[in-house]
Design a protein around this motif. Structure first.
Motif, short mmCIF file in Angstrom:
data_model
loop_
_atom_site.label_atom_id
_atom_site.label_comp_id
_atom_site.label_asym_id
_atom_site.label_seq_id
_atom_site.Cartn_x
_atom_site.Cartn_y
_atom_site.Cartn_z
N UNK A 167 24.75 7.44 8.43
CA UNK A 167 24.76 6.86 7.20
C UNK A 167 26.31 6.24 6.88
N UNK A 168 27.14 6.46 7.53
CA UNK A 168 28.45 5.95 7.23
C UNK A 168 28.97 5.46 8.47
N UNK A 171 26.44 1.99 9.95
CA UNK A 171 26.48 0.85 9.21
C UNK A 171 27.82 -0.04 9.19
N UNK A 172 28.86 0.77 9.28
CA UNK A 172 30.09 -0.09 9.33
C UNK A 172 30.52 -0.53 10.54
N UNK A 249 24.14 -6.49 1.58
CA UNK A 249 25.40 -5.94 1.39
C UNK A 249 26.60 -6.46 1.96
N UNK A 250 26.30 -7.42 3.01
CA UNK A 250 27.66 -7.99 3.76
C UNK A 250 28.37 -9.15 3.06
N UNK B 76 28.66 3.44 -0.73
CA UNK B 76 28.05 3.00 0.33
C UNK B 76 27.36 1.48 -0.04
N UNK B 77 28.15 0.43 0.68
CA UNK B 77 27.50 -1.03 0.22
C UNK B 77 26.21 -0.98 0.94
N UNK B 78 25.73 -0.42 1.79
CA UNK B 78 24.62 -0.80 2.54
C UNK B 78 23.47 0.33 1.90
N UNK B 79 23.57 0.86 0.85
CA UNK B 79 22.78 1.66 0.21
C UNK B 79 22.70 1.02 -1.51
N UNK B 87 22.49 9.97 -1.67
CA UNK B 87 23.08 10.29 -0.38
C UNK B 87 23.74 11.78 -0.46
N UNK B 118 22.05 -3.44 -4.74
CA UNK B 118 23.09 -3.00 -4.12
C UNK B 118 24.50 -3.14 -4.48
N UNK B 119 25.53 -2.51 -4.47
CA UNK B 119 26.78 -2.33 -5.11
C UNK B 119 27.26 -3.73 -5.35
N UNK B 120 27.05 -4.49 -4.37
CA UNK B 120 27.69 -5.99 -4.10
C UNK B 120 27.27 -6.58 -5.53
#
Lengths: 250, 244
Positions: A167-168, A171-172, A249-250, B76-79, B87, B118-120
Motif C-alpha cells: 500500500x505504500x 503505488x509510489x 491521484x497523479x 496516501x494520495x492513491x487512497x 488504512x 482523493x486528497x488531490x
C-alpha cells in the motif's frame, strides 16, 4: 474561438502528414520504384498483405515473441529493481551488472543467443535483454523516490510489512515502473524485428529480409508501417490503461 | 503516564536534549512550546519510539499504542479520504467498527461528504483536518501532535483548534501537543511546558484549569498566562541573541 482553435489543433498533425505524403509522392516520381516506391504502391502492398493473410500470420509471430521477451523482462526486472532499490548490498552487487547488460552490443546478444538457444528463441531473448535494464532501472528509481515521511507514518501506526509493501511501496513505484514499461514497449518492436531479420524465417523482421533480397521495396515500406502501427497501438493502450487507473491521484 | 527520566539525545553533532525529565499526565492535553529548533520534534519522536534516547530512560510507552499528527498531512494520495483512515484502522478494529469510526470522525470535521474524494481534490486545511481525523480515529493510549496547525493561516488555524477541543471533549484522551504558537497552548493546554533553546530545559510549567469549552483568549486568566509565557520566551530570546 475555442472551437476553431481546438479544430486547428486537431487538424495540425494531419496537415503535416498530408504534406509528408505529398512530398513523398512527388519524390517517388524522380526515382525508380525499387529505390523509392510511391505512397500508393505501399498502400497497395499493405492491402494485399492484409487480404492474403500474410500480415496477420507474421505479425502474430512477432507479437508473441515480443510480448514473451517483454513479459519475462517485467517479471524479472520488477523484483530485481525492488531488491536493488531496498538493499544497499544488493545494489552494489547487481547495479554494475545491470549497467553492463545495458551497454553490451545488441549484435553480441544476438550471436550468443543463436549459439546458446537456437535460432527460434533469438528474438524473444534479444527483447528480454534489451528491455530488462529499462524496467529494472526505472523500478530502482521509483524505490529511491519513496517518501520517507510516509514510511515513518506507517511505523507509528504499526502497519505490517506486507501492507507497507503493497500500500505504500508499490503505488509510489508504479508511475516510475510504467514510464519504464512505456520505453521498453517501444524498444520491444524494434528489437524483435532486428532479431528476426538476422535469425528466423517467420515474422515481420524476417519478411523484411526477404523483401530486401527480392527488391520488393514497397513491401519493406509496408512492414515498416505495420511495425510503426504496432508501436503506436501498444503505446496508446498503455496510456489509456495508466490514465484510467492513476488519473485521480497523479 | 509517560515519564522521561534524565534523557539525553544527540542528533548528528547537535546536542538536542541533555538530562531532560518530564512527566506527561493521563487524560490531559500537555502543550510544549518553545523556540524553533529547540528539540520539540525530537521529544515527540522519542515518546513515539521513532528515536531512542542516548542516555536516560523513557517509561510508560512500552506497550502503549501511539497516534501521531505530523507537521505535514502525510496522506496516501492513491487512497480516498475514507480509505486513508481505514488504512490505519484495518488491523486494529473490526470492519463494522471501522466504518463507524470513519463516519463519526469525518462527520466531526466536516469531511464526510468528501469520503470518496482523493486528497488531490482537498485544500491544505482539509488535508490537515483529515490527518487529525486519522490520528483521533486510531485507537491509542496517547496522541502526539507535532505543530499540526503550522502550515495554516490564522482563521483556519483557530477553526481547527476549536475542532480539536471539541473532539477531545467528546472523548478525553492523553495528548502531547508541540507548538510554537502561544495561542494554541492557551486554547488547548491543560498544562503548558515552556522550553528553552537547545539543549531544551523546562523554563516554566503552567496549569490552566479553565475547561476547554470556556476558553476565551481575552478573558482572565488567559491573558495573564499569555503575558507570563511571552515574558519567559522573551527572556530566553534575549539570552540566545543578546545583540538583538
Amino acid at each position: 474561438m475555442k472551437s476553431s482553435s481546438s479544430l486547428t489543433r486537431g487538424l495540425a498533425p494531419l496537415f503535416g502528414l498530408v504534406i509528408f505524403i505529398a512530398l513523398w509522392q512527388v519524390a517517388s516520381g524522380f526515382y525508380n520504384h525499387v529505390i523509392l516506391p510511391s505512397p500508393s504502391e505501399v498502400a497497395r502492398s499493405v492491402a494485399s498483405l492484409t487480404i492474403d493473410g500474410r500480415l496477420w500470420e507474421h505479425a502474430r509471430q512477432s507479437i508473441i515473441r515480443g510480448l514473451t521477451g517483454f513479459g519475462l523482462a517485467v517479471a524479472a526486472g520488477v523484483p530485481l529493481g525492488l531488491l536493488i532499490g531496498v538493499s544497499p548490498l544488493l545494489s552494489n552487487i547487481f547495479r554494475p551488472l545491470v549497467v553492463t547488460l545495458q551497454v553490451v552490443p545488441l549484435i553480441s546478444w544476438l550471436l550468443l543467443a543463436m549459439i546458446w538457444l537456437g535460432f527460434s528463441q533469438v528474438p524473444a531473448f534479444v527483447v528480454f535483454v534489451t528491455t530488462l535494464p529499462l524496467i529494472t532501472i526505472n523500478t530502482v528509481q521509483g524505490v529511491k523516490n519513496i517518501d520517507l515521511q510516509l514510511m515513518q507514518m506507517s511505523v507509528v501506526f504499526r502497519i505490517s510489512r506486507p501492507r507497507v509493501f503493497r500500500e505504500i511501496y508499490l503505488p509510489q513505484v508504479l508511475p516510475y515502473l510504467l514510464a519504464g514499461v512505456s520505453t521498453a514497449l517501444g524498444t520491444t518492436w524494434k528489437a524483435v524485428a532486428m532479431a528476426e531479420f538476422l535469425s528466423v524465417s517467420q515474422g515481420i523482421g524476417a519478411r523484411m529480409a526477404l523483401a530486401r533480397i527480392n527488391l520488393e521495396t514497397a513491401d519493406l515500406f509496408a512492414w515498416t508501417f505495420i511495425l510503426i502501427g504496432l508501436g503506436l497501438i501498444t503505446d496508446r493502450l498503455l496510456t489509456y490503461l495508466v490514465d484510467k487507473r492513476l488519473r485521480h491521484w497523479m | 503516564m509517560i515519564k522521561l527520566d534524565r534523557v539525553g539525545k544527540t542528533l548528528g553533532r547537535t546536542r538536542v536534549l541533555s538530562d531532560f525529565s518530564l512527566c506527561v499526565e493521563k487524560g490531559k492535553i500537555t502543550c510544549i512550546i518553545g523556540p524553533s529548533g529547540c528539540g520539540k520534534t525530537t521529544l515527540l519522536q522519542l515518546m513515539a519510539g521513532l528515536e531512542q534516547p542516548d542516555t536516560g530512560r523513557i517509561t510508560g510507552t512500552e506497550e502503549a499504542r501511539v497516534s501521531y499528527v505530523f507537521q505535514e498531512p502525510r496522506l496516501l494520495l492513491w487512497k480516498t479520504v475514507a480509505q486513508n483512515i481505514a488504512f490505519v484502522l484495518q488491523d486494529v478494529v473490526t470492519p463494522a467498527r471501522r466504518q463507524e469510526l470513519i463516519k463519526e470522525y469525518l462527520s466531526m470535521v466536516g469531511l464526510y461528504e468528501y469520503r470518496d474524494s482523493y486528497p488531490k481534490a482537498l485544500s491544505g486545511g482539509m488535508k490537515q483536518r483529515l490527518a487529525l481525523c486519522r490520528a483521533f480515529a486510531y485507537p491509542h493510549d496517547f496522541l502526539l501532535m507535532d505543530e499540526p496547525f503550522k502550515s495554516l493561516d490564522t482563521p483556519l488555524r483557530l477553526g481547527l483548534v476549536r475542532q480539536v477541543a471539541r473532539i477531545w471533549q467528546a472523548n478525553p484522551q492523553t495528548v502531547v501537543l508541540v507548538t510554537h504558537d502561544i495561542m494554541d497552548a492557551l486554547l488547548l493546554g491543560h498544562r503548558v511546558i515552556v522550553l528553552s533553546a537547545r539543549p531544551a530545559a523546562i523554563l516554566d510549567d503552567i496549569r490552566i484549569d479553565v475547561p476547554l469549552a470556556q476558553r476565551n483568549v481575552v478573558q482572565e486568566p488567559l491573558p495573564g498566562y499569555h503575558a507570563r509565557m511571552l515574558a519567559v520566551l522573551e527572556a530566553e530570546n534575549k539570552k540566545s541573541f543578546p545583540n538583538l
